[in-house]
Design an enzyme around this catalytic site. Sequence first.
Site, PDB file in Angstrom:
ATOM      1  N   ALA A   1      -0.976 -13.101  -0.294  1.00  0.00           N
ATOM      2  CA  ALA A   1       0.496 -13.454  -0.490  1.00  0.00           C
ATOM      3  C   ALA A   1       0.924 -12.411  -1.753  1.00  0.00           C
ATOM      4  CB  ALA A   1       0.676 -14.683  -0.842  1.00  0.00           C
ATOM      5  N   TYR A   2       0.062 -12.307  -2.648  1.00  0.00           N
ATOM      6  CA  TYR A   2       0.602 -11.467  -3.886  1.00  0.00           C
ATOM      7  C   TYR A   2       0.589  -9.971  -3.371  1.00  0.00           C
ATOM      8  CZ  TYR A   2       0.608  -9.304  -8.559  1.00  0.00           C
ATOM      9  OH  TYR A   2       0.835  -8.749  -9.731  1.00  0.00           O
ATOM     10  N   SER A   3      -0.583  -9.552  -2.873  1.00  0.00           N
ATOM     11  CA  SER A   3      -0.605  -8.263  -2.258  1.00  0.00           C
ATOM     12  C   SER A   3       0.375  -7.723  -1.429  1.00  0.00           C
ATOM     13  CB  SER A   3      -2.052  -8.058  -1.731  1.00  0.00           C
ATOM     14  OG  SER A   3      -2.957  -8.118  -2.525  1.00  0.00           O
TER      15      SER A   3
ATOM     16  N   SER B   1       3.330  -9.207  -1.105  1.00  0.00           N
ATOM     17  CA  SER B   1       4.710  -9.255  -1.685  1.00  0.00           C
ATOM     18  C   SER B   1       4.841  -7.989  -2.532  1.00  0.00           C
ATOM     19  CB  SER B   1       4.683 -10.490  -2.473  1.00  0.00           C
ATOM     20  OG  SER B   1       3.943 -10.521  -3.555  1.00  0.00           O
ATOM     21  N   LYS B   2       3.853  -7.348  -3.379  1.00  0.00           N
ATOM     22  CA  LYS B   2       3.896  -6.377  -4.150  1.00  0.00           C
ATOM     23  C   LYS B   2       3.862  -4.931  -3.265  1.00  0.00           C
ATOM     24  CE  LYS B   2       4.349  -8.233  -8.223  1.00  0.00           C
ATOM     25  NZ  LYS B   2       5.381  -8.065  -9.038  1.00  0.00           N
TER      26      LYS B   2
END
Length: 246
Positions: A152-154, A156-157
């Site tokens: 999710a973090y990867s 989104s960035k």
Amino acid sequence: MTFDFEGQTAVVTGGAQGIGLAVAQVLSGAGAKVALWDRDADLVAEVARSMDGCEGFGADVADWDSVSEAMAATENALGAVSICVNSAGIAGSNSPLADYDVAEFQRIVNVNLMGTFHVNRAVVPGMRKAGYGRIVNIASIAGKEGNPNASAYSSSKAGVIGLTKSLGKELADMDIAVNCVTPAAARTRIFDQMSQEHIDYMLSKIPRGRFLELPEAAQMIGFLCSRENSFTTGAAFDLSGGRATY
């Protein structure tokens, strides 16, 4: 490195702590009026009181109405915005994609990617009207290389990088620069959201063998916010300690 931001107003999201606060201190120290936006309204008000020329505004970047209200309040209090540093973001939990909680994935995308869109959407009209502006979005090395158990973090960035490149091209016919930075991890409160195993993994991937220091990030971002950054736009600047492979 010294900068001159006299007569300019800056918005810094996530400005109550971490990279956002470090950047706000550089901008304020060089003469800018700074609007600190943060979801923690009490904390951001307290931080703003400790800095010259700063005002704190409660804002949830995931909520377009909240961002619009913060933008109107900022312009009313400090004038037209010519600098925006979008630092608000969350890491979320660590889990394999097959087990990742659907609501948690959506929450991270809403803050990190939709939040970046909302803030950029709010500041661009005024910059277009003035024919000048500097936007810096905080992405992550995870958005370029992907971290396991952090889909999710990867992702989104990675979206923040793509958004930055798109907007940079849209505004390239004006003196408006839109860039992002892709830092390796810095030891901030965002670590509280991560497992120790994930923190150790991130450190193991940094050739310099240490985490990013906040003043190092603030100096690079300060340049990207300056008038001297008059050519580069739509770019991703690495702060990865040698980790980046492209």
